[in-house]
Design a protein around this motif. Sequence first.
Motif, PDB file in Angstrom:
ATOM      1  N   ALA A  16       0.844  -1.197   0.000  1.00 41.71           N
ATOM      2  CA  ALA A  16       0.000   0.000   0.000  1.00 41.71           C
ATOM      3  C   ALA A  16       0.878   1.245   0.000  1.00 41.71           C
ATOM      4  O   ALA A  16       1.795   1.378   0.798  1.00 41.71           O
ATOM      5  CB  ALA A  16      -0.917  -0.005   1.214  1.00 41.71           C
ATOM      6  N   LEU A  17       0.596   2.137  -0.935  1.00 43.68           N
ATOM      7  CA  LEU A  17       1.345   3.392  -1.003  1.00 43.68           C
ATOM      8  C   LEU A  17       0.642   4.445  -0.158  1.00 43.68           C
ATOM      9  O   LEU A  17      -0.578   4.481  -0.107  1.00 43.68           O
ATOM     10  CB  LEU A  17       1.431   3.881  -2.453  1.00 43.68           C
ATOM     11  CG  LEU A  17       2.200   3.011  -3.422  1.00 43.68           C
ATOM     12  CD1 LEU A  17       2.096   3.580  -4.829  1.00 43.68           C
ATOM     13  CD2 LEU A  17       3.655   2.912  -3.023  1.00 43.68           C
ATOM     14  N   HIS A  19      -0.505   8.337   0.658  1.00 41.00           N
ATOM     15  CA  HIS A  19      -1.072   9.391  -0.191  1.00 41.00           C
ATOM     16  C   HIS A  19       0.041  10.215  -0.841  1.00 41.00           C
ATOM     17  O   HIS A  19      -0.036  10.547  -2.019  1.00 41.00           O
ATOM     18  CB  HIS A  19      -1.988  10.269   0.666  1.00 41.00           C
ATOM     19  CG  HIS A  19      -2.917  11.131  -0.095  1.00 41.00           C
ATOM     20  ND1 HIS A  19      -3.719  10.661  -1.120  1.00 41.00           N
ATOM     21  CD2 HIS A  19      -3.192  12.451   0.006  1.00 41.00           C
ATOM     22  CE1 HIS A  19      -4.433  11.654  -1.596  1.00 41.00           C
ATOM     23  NE2 HIS A  19      -4.137  12.745  -0.939  1.00 41.00           N
ATOM     24  N   THR A  20       1.085  10.516  -0.094  1.00 43.42           N
ATOM     25  CA  THR A  20       2.178  11.309  -0.668  1.00 43.42           C
ATOM     26  C   THR A  20       2.975  10.493  -1.679  1.00 43.42           C
ATOM     27  O   THR A  20       3.409  11.028  -2.694  1.00 43.42           O
ATOM     28  CB  THR A  20       3.122  11.864   0.423  1.00 43.42           C
ATOM     29  OG1 THR A  20       3.545  10.798   1.263  1.00 43.42           O
ATOM     30  CG2 THR A  20       2.436  12.917   1.260  1.00 43.42           C
ATOM     31  N   GLU A  21       3.139   9.189  -1.458  1.00 40.41           N
ATOM     32  CA  GLU A  21       3.852   8.349  -2.424  1.00 40.41           C
ATOM     33  C   GLU A  21       3.061   8.220  -3.721  1.00 40.41           C
ATOM     34  O   GLU A  21       3.636   8.232  -4.811  1.00 40.41           O
ATOM     35  CB  GLU A  21       4.110   6.956  -1.838  1.00 40.41           C
ATOM     36  CG  GLU A  21       5.158   6.941  -0.745  1.00 40.41           C
ATOM     37  CD  GLU A  21       5.255   5.595  -0.051  1.00 40.41           C
ATOM     38  OE1 GLU A  21       6.364   5.247   0.378  1.00 40.41           O
ATOM     39  OE2 GLU A  21       4.234   4.904   0.068  1.00 40.41           O
ATOM     40  N   LYS A  22       1.739   8.130  -3.626  1.00 41.44           N
ATOM     41  CA  LYS A  22       0.882   8.021  -4.807  1.00 41.44           C
ATOM     42  C   LYS A  22       0.955   9.260  -5.674  1.00 41.44           C
ATOM     43  O   LYS A  22       0.898   9.179  -6.892  1.00 41.44           O
ATOM     44  CB  LYS A  22      -0.575   7.844  -4.381  1.00 41.44           C
ATOM     45  CG  LYS A  22      -1.054   6.462  -4.245  1.00 41.44           C
ATOM     46  CD  LYS A  22      -2.507   6.572  -3.863  1.00 41.44           C
ATOM     47  CE  LYS A  22      -3.280   5.344  -4.055  1.00 41.44           C
ATOM     48  NZ  LYS A  22      -4.646   5.463  -3.562  1.00 41.44           N
ATOM     49  N   THR A  23       1.066  10.405  -5.042  1.00 39.75           N
ATOM     50  CA  THR A  23       1.002  11.662  -5.786  1.00 39.75           C
ATOM     51  C   THR A  23       2.369  12.220  -6.132  1.00 39.75           C
ATOM     52  O   THR A  23       2.486  13.101  -6.982  1.00 39.75           O
ATOM     53  CB  THR A  23       0.256  12.729  -4.968  1.00 39.75           C
ATOM     54  OG1 THR A  23       0.985  12.974  -3.764  1.00 39.75           O
ATOM     55  CG2 THR A  23      -1.165  12.307  -4.662  1.00 39.75           C
ATOM     56  N   GLY A  24       3.400  11.756  -5.467  1.00 42.19           N
ATOM     57  CA  GLY A  24       4.734  12.307  -5.671  1.00 42.19           C
ATOM     58  C   GLY A  24       4.964  13.585  -4.883  1.00 42.19           C
ATOM     59  O   GLY A  24       6.010  14.223  -5.012  1.00 42.19           O
ATOM     60  N   ALA A  25       3.975  13.967  -4.088  1.00 44.10           N
ATOM     61  CA  ALA A  25       4.098  15.188  -3.289  1.00 44.10           C
ATOM     62  C   ALA A  25       4.993  14.936  -2.085  1.00 44.10           C
ATOM     63  O   ALA A  25       5.183  13.804  -1.661  1.00 44.10           O
ATOM     64  CB  ALA A  25       2.721  15.648  -2.829  1.00 44.10           C
ATOM     65  N   ARG A  26       5.503  16.002  -1.537  1.00 45.45           N
ATOM     66  CA  ARG A  26       6.387  15.867  -0.374  1.00 45.45           C
ATOM     67  C   ARG A  26       5.726  16.293   0.929  1.00 45.45           C
ATOM     68  O   ARG A  26       6.315  16.145   1.985  1.00 45.45           O
ATOM     69  CB  ARG A  26       7.652  16.669  -0.604  1.00 45.45           C
ATOM     70  CG  ARG A  26       8.445  16.074  -1.758  1.00 45.45           C
ATOM     71  CD  ARG A  26       9.788  16.655  -1.862  1.00 45.45           C
ATOM     72  NE  ARG A  26      10.502  15.978  -2.934  1.00 45.45           N
ATOM     73  CZ  ARG A  26      11.788  15.992  -3.055  1.00 45.45           C
ATOM     74  NH1 ARG A  26      12.532  16.642  -2.204  1.00 45.45           N
ATOM     75  NH2 ARG A  26      12.357  15.368  -4.057  1.00 45.45           N
TER      76      ARG A  26
END
Length: 109
Positions: A16-17, A19-26
């Motif tokens: 499971a990723l 939310h930040t990993e899914k979007t690439g956001a930091r």
Amino acid sequence: MPLRGTPQKRSPTMTALTHTEKTGARTDEAATLIGDARERIDALDDRIIGLIQERMAVSAVIQEARIGSGGRRVNLAREMEVLGHYRDALGKPGTALAMTMLELCRGRI
């Protein structure tokens, strides 16, 4: 240790990723913004697909009428108008988009 070539079973937490990993956001704030914007894009894409499908159906009616009256399936002058309209509105990539849409609506020529 599993045999070579045998897929390892992963626990749900490993696959499971976040939310930040899914979007690439930091940051979580950016991830939320991106997630919301992607949902809107997905909804827009669904509407665009629906409109293209509707255009395909209308194009089929036009082609049937044209062929039924003894005309050709494709009206190249009209297609040039459509290409110009998309190019004027969207620039050079608009021409490629229009070409794809026209192919979807009338098939390859």
